[in-house]
Design a protein around this motif. Structure first.
Motif, PDB file in Angstrom:
ATOM      1  N   SER A 153       0.812  -1.222   0.000  1.00 22.64           N
ATOM      2  CA  SER A 153       0.000   0.000   0.000  1.00 22.64           C
ATOM      3  C   SER A 153       0.840   1.263   0.000  1.00 22.64           C
ATOM      4  O   SER A 153       0.291   2.371  -0.036  1.00 22.64           O
ATOM      5  CB  SER A 153      -0.923   0.012   1.225  1.00 22.64           C
ATOM      6  OG  SER A 153      -0.165   0.047   2.427  1.00 22.64           O
ATOM      7  N   PHE A 154       2.161   1.107   0.030  1.00 22.11           N
ATOM      8  CA  PHE A 154       3.052   2.265   0.022  1.00 22.11           C
ATOM      9  C   PHE A 154       3.701   2.488  -1.343  1.00 22.11           C
ATOM     10  O   PHE A 154       4.636   3.271  -1.464  1.00 22.11           O
ATOM     11  CB  PHE A 154       4.141   2.102   1.097  1.00 22.11           C
ATOM     12  CG  PHE A 154       3.603   2.111   2.494  1.00 22.11           C
ATOM     13  CD1 PHE A 154       3.361   3.303   3.145  1.00 22.11           C
ATOM     14  CD2 PHE A 154       3.300   0.932   3.143  1.00 22.11           C
ATOM     15  CE1 PHE A 154       2.851   3.329   4.435  1.00 22.11           C
ATOM     16  CE2 PHE A 154       2.788   0.931   4.432  1.00 22.11           C
ATOM     17  CZ  PHE A 154       2.558   2.134   5.068  1.00 22.11           C
ATOM     18  N   PRO A 156       3.792   4.159  -4.769  1.00 20.98           N
ATOM     19  CA  PRO A 156       3.152   5.299  -5.438  1.00 20.98           C
ATOM     20  C   PRO A 156       2.700   4.980  -6.855  1.00 20.98           C
ATOM     21  O   PRO A 156       1.723   5.559  -7.339  1.00 20.98           O
ATOM     22  CB  PRO A 156       4.243   6.373  -5.427  1.00 20.98           C
ATOM     23  CG  PRO A 156       5.522   5.619  -5.320  1.00 20.98           C
ATOM     24  CD  PRO A 156       5.223   4.420  -4.487  1.00 20.98           C
ATOM     25  N   TRP A 159      -0.743   3.626  -6.728  1.00 16.93           N
ATOM     26  CA  TRP A 159      -1.716   4.693  -6.456  1.00 16.93           C
ATOM     27  C   TRP A 159      -1.967   5.516  -7.724  1.00 16.93           C
ATOM     28  O   TRP A 159      -3.105   5.939  -7.985  1.00 16.93           O
ATOM     29  CB  TRP A 159      -1.235   5.585  -5.320  1.00 16.93           C
ATOM     30  CG  TRP A 159      -1.418   4.963  -3.965  1.00 16.93           C
ATOM     31  CD1 TRP A 159      -0.446   4.452  -3.146  1.00 16.93           C
ATOM     32  CD2 TRP A 159      -2.654   4.771  -3.282  1.00 16.93           C
ATOM     33  NE1 TRP A 159      -1.002   3.951  -1.993  1.00 16.93           N
ATOM     34  CE2 TRP A 159      -2.360   4.134  -2.037  1.00 16.93           C
ATOM     35  CE3 TRP A 159      -3.989   5.074  -3.580  1.00 16.93           C
ATOM     36  CZ2 TRP A 159      -3.346   3.800  -1.118  1.00 16.93           C
ATOM     37  CZ3 TRP A 159      -4.979   4.741  -2.657  1.00 16.93           C
ATOM     38  CH2 TRP A 159      -4.651   4.113  -1.447  1.00 16.93           C
ATOM     39  N   SER A 163      -5.535   5.892  -9.638  1.00 15.93           N
ATOM     40  CA  SER A 163      -6.148   7.194  -9.944  1.00 15.93           C
ATOM     41  C   SER A 163      -6.488   7.304 -11.428  1.00 15.93           C
ATOM     42  O   SER A 163      -7.541   7.843 -11.790  1.00 15.93           O
ATOM     43  CB  SER A 163      -5.211   8.336  -9.537  1.00 15.93           C
ATOM     44  OG  SER A 163      -4.110   8.461 -10.416  1.00 15.93           O
ATOM     45  N   ALA A 177      -8.213  11.834  -4.481  1.00 19.90           N
ATOM     46  CA  ALA A 177      -7.698  11.324  -3.210  1.00 19.90           C
ATOM     47  C   ALA A 177      -6.520  10.378  -3.449  1.00 19.90           C
ATOM     48  O   ALA A 177      -5.535  10.398  -2.698  1.00 19.90           O
ATOM     49  CB  ALA A 177      -8.807  10.604  -2.449  1.00 19.90           C
ATOM     50  N   SER A 178      -6.600   9.566  -4.488  1.00 19.78           N
ATOM     51  CA  SER A 178      -5.498   8.652  -4.805  1.00 19.78           C
ATOM     52  C   SER A 178      -4.251   9.425  -5.213  1.00 19.78           C
ATOM     53  O   SER A 178      -3.129   9.062  -4.847  1.00 19.78           O
ATOM     54  CB  SER A 178      -5.915   7.688  -5.922  1.00 19.78           C
ATOM     55  OG  SER A 178      -6.943   6.824  -5.488  1.00 19.78           O
ATOM     56  N   ASP A 180      -3.526  12.465  -4.218  1.00 16.77           N
ATOM     57  CA  ASP A 180      -2.997  13.061  -2.992  1.00 16.77           C
ATOM     58  C   ASP A 180      -2.124  12.058  -2.243  1.00 16.77           C
ATOM     59  O   ASP A 180      -1.054  12.415  -1.729  1.00 16.77           O
ATOM     60  CB  ASP A 180      -4.145  13.517  -2.091  1.00 16.77           C
ATOM     61  CG  ASP A 180      -4.846  14.764  -2.617  1.00 16.77           C
ATOM     62  OD1 ASP A 180      -4.276  15.441  -3.489  1.00 16.77           O
ATOM     63  OD2 ASP A 180      -5.974  15.041  -2.151  1.00 16.77           O
ATOM     64  N   ARG A 181      -2.586  10.816  -2.178  1.00 25.80           N
ATOM     65  CA  ARG A 181      -1.803   9.787  -1.510  1.00 25.80           C
ATOM     66  C   ARG A 181      -0.503   9.535  -2.258  1.00 25.80           C
ATOM     67  O   ARG A 181       0.565   9.353  -1.647  1.00 25.80           O
ATOM     68  CB  ARG A 181      -2.619   8.495  -1.418  1.00 25.80           C
ATOM     69  CG  ARG A 181      -1.895   7.326  -0.749  1.00 25.80           C
ATOM     70  CD  ARG A 181      -1.480   7.662   0.666  1.00 25.80           C
ATOM     71  NE  ARG A 181      -0.890   6.517   1.345  1.00 25.80           N
ATOM     72  CZ  ARG A 181       0.068   6.599   2.250  1.00 25.80           C
ATOM     73  NH1 ARG A 181       0.536   7.800   2.605  1.00 25.80           N
ATOM     74  NH2 ARG A 181       0.549   5.520   2.822  1.00 25.80           N
ATOM     75  N   GLU A 184       1.942  12.224  -1.395  1.00 26.65           N
ATOM     76  CA  GLU A 184       2.497  12.003  -0.058  1.00 26.65           C
ATOM     77  C   GLU A 184       3.661  11.015  -0.102  1.00 26.65           C
ATOM     78  O   GLU A 184       4.675  11.188   0.579  1.00 26.65           O
ATOM     79  CB  GLU A 184       1.417  11.460   0.877  1.00 26.65           C
ATOM     80  CG  GLU A 184       0.356  12.467   1.270  1.00 26.65           C
ATOM     81  CD  GLU A 184      -0.736  11.820   2.107  1.00 26.65           C
ATOM     82  OE1 GLU A 184      -0.604  10.613   2.431  1.00 26.65           O
ATOM     83  OE2 GLU A 184      -1.728  12.502   2.422  1.00 26.65           O
ATOM     84  N   LEU A 185       3.492   9.972  -0.891  1.00 28.34           N
ATOM     85  CA  LEU A 185       4.507   8.924  -0.969  1.00 28.34           C
ATOM     86  C   LEU A 185       5.678   9.307  -1.860  1.00 28.34           C
ATOM     87  O   LEU A 185       6.821   8.925  -1.600  1.00 28.34           O
ATOM     88  CB  LEU A 185       3.870   7.628  -1.488  1.00 28.34           C
ATOM     89  CG  LEU A 185       2.862   6.969  -0.555  1.00 28.34           C
ATOM     90  CD1 LEU A 185       2.080   5.902  -1.312  1.00 28.34           C
ATOM     91  CD2 LEU A 185       3.571   6.370   0.654  1.00 28.34           C
ATOM     92  N   SER A 191       3.577  12.142  -9.939  1.00 25.99           N
ATOM     93  CA  SER A 191       2.455  12.532  -9.090  1.00 25.99           C
ATOM     94  C   SER A 191       2.003  13.961  -9.369  1.00 25.99           C
ATOM     95  O   SER A 191       0.799  14.246  -9.404  1.00 25.99           O
ATOM     96  CB  SER A 191       2.820  12.343  -7.620  1.00 25.99           C
ATOM     97  OG  SER A 191       4.004  13.032  -7.286  1.00 25.99           O
TER      98      SER A 191
END
Length: 450
Positions: A153-154, A156, A159, A163, A177-178, A180-181, A184-185, A191
């Motif tokens: 789950s970490f 990117p 993710w 998205s 939201a995906s 944004d995650r 973050e990663l 991204s």
């Protein structure tokens, strides 16, 4: 095809190829779509799983990477990372040369990867997601990305893949939201470019440009740099600034001379600036290297706008052949073929394809294509409803507003038609070489608002 939207689908999922490729010494690819390949932030997680140097000297191109990976899996058939990377590379190869017959090879390689390592193999699920997206099967792409995230789950890249699929499925808040995650990663080119696209879809071009500039600032390779410059060029072109766009496309070409998306943008900007012969030369170069349908249609429509109808028809004939090849290899139709069919006197077929596609891919571009197919079929009330869905995010898309204006005109709503047609030309007075004159003529007949 002529309404080519900015697509990041499958784009940085392909960064996974570079994750493993980094261990083979690959630092730069040749790629030719509006999508990106870039080094992922979690390279150190996967690269150690590949035995460095086992595939021979470093590859300088995507073709070279495929050759190295084939050598690798023959020598070490139990290397599930190499098999997964090979599958992803085949998908990208298919995009580069517009040859979906490579998709079955990708599928076989990814299945082999999972056969070798069925449990702890998020890379294979990333590959399955990018393959499903390449076939325009976005529900499957979402499922595969989610399966990968259950393992890691970490990651990117997963993710980002999620998205991309969510956007095409019309799940806009979830996609944001995906992203944004993902930021973050890994706050990087991949991204930031996705965040830029979401801002653009929601009508905030300034924020989209700022985020894309961040993506450029973080570009870690010539390919990344070319991608970011090309998208910045697209933002300028779509805002009606072809001169500034051309400068950016030229910079992208300087960074990656073989980048097809940059060459496409360059040809389109040159045509908008009246440099038609130069644009035609570049379109000819483009479709020779990458006979992707959107490029073929853009080339044909420029020829048609210049009265060179016979040459245009030659390009359209190739489009038909390429679409047939896509269908034979399991690629679902998207907005582009629907628009092509609607614009080229096949309204019934366009509507059949649109209705099938919108059921599984309710993205705004698909709503626009559905609206245009309904318009071409004479179903104006239904077309207006679909057009409203296409415009509901406030995306500043000249083509969407042109379609809305023509639909309203057919319904006798002259004031509404005038507003949308004027808005289309305000957003980008160069949005299409065939439709711009239609919009201008319709506005001249409507006259000023009373």
């Amino acid at each position: 095809m002529k309404r080519r939207t900015r697509m990041i689908v499958t784009a940085s999922v392909l960064a996974v190829a570079l994750i493993a490729a980094g261990a083979f010494g690959v630092s730069q690819f040749s790629e030719s779509d509006s999508d990106e390949i870039e080094t992922a932030a979690d390279a150190e997680v996967i690269a150690p799983q590949v035995v460095a140097g086992a595939a021979g000297p470093p590859a300088a191109t995507l073709d070279g990477l495929v050759e190295q990976l084939l050598v690798r899996v023959e020598a070490v058939p139990g290397d599930h990372v190499a098999w997964a990377t090979l599958g992803i590379a085949y998908v990208q190869q298919a995009r580069v040369v517009a040859d979906p017959s490579l998709f079955p090879r990708a599928q076989a390689a990814l299945e082999e990867s999972l056969a070798v390592e069925p449990d702890d193999n998020f890379l294979a699920y990333a590959g399955r997601s990018v393959l499903a997206a390449g076939r325009h099967r976005f529900a499957d792409a979402k499922t595969e990305a989610e399966r990968g995230l259950e393992i890691n789950s970490f990651n990117p890249i997963l993710w980002g893949a999620l998205s991309d699929a969510q956007l095409q499925l019309g799940e806009y808040d979830e996609a944001a939201a995906s992203v944004d995650r993902m930021i973050e990663l890994s706050p990087d080119t991949s991204s930031f470019s996705r965040a830029s696209y979401i801002a653009e879809l929601n009508g905030d071009v300034n924020e989209a440009t700022t985020l894309m500039q961040q993506a450029l600032d973080d570009a870690g390779s010539p390919t990344d740099r070319a991608f970011a410059l090309t998208i910045l060029g697209d933002l300028k072109f779509n805002a009606g600034e072809p001169g500034e766009a051309l400068t950016l496309y030229n910079q992208a070409r300087d960074a990656a001379p073989d980048d097809a998306a940059a060459l496409y943008g360059k040809a389109r900007a040159e045509a908008a600036l009246g440099q038609n012969e130069t644009a035609l030369d570049h379109y000819a170069e483009l479709v020779e290297a990458s006979p992707e349908p959107s490029y073929l249609v853009a080339y044909g429509e420029l020829l048609e706008s210049l009265g060179r109808t016979e040459e245009a028809e030659q390009q359209y004939a190739v489009v038909d052949a390429v679409l047939a090849l896509f269908e034979e290899n399991g690629v679902e139709n998207d907005a582009a073929p629907v628009l092509f069919l609607a614009d080229h006197d096949e309204p019934e077929r366009a509507l059949r394809e649109a209705e099938r596609a919108i059921a599984v891919r309710p993205f705004i571009a698909m709503h626009d294509a559905h609206a245009w197919a309904l318009y071409a079929s004479g179903r104006y009330d239904d077309a207006l409803e679909a057009s409203e869905q296409a415009l509901r995010l406030g995306t500043p898309n000249a083509q969407f507003h042109f379609h809305a204006g023509m639909i309203k005109l057919a319904l006798g709503n002259e004031d509404g038609a005038r507003v949308d047609l004027e808005r289309a030309l305000e957003i980008n007075p160069f949005f299409d070489p065939l439709d711009v004159p239609i919009a201008q003529s319709a506005l001249a007949e409507l006259g000023p608002a009373t």
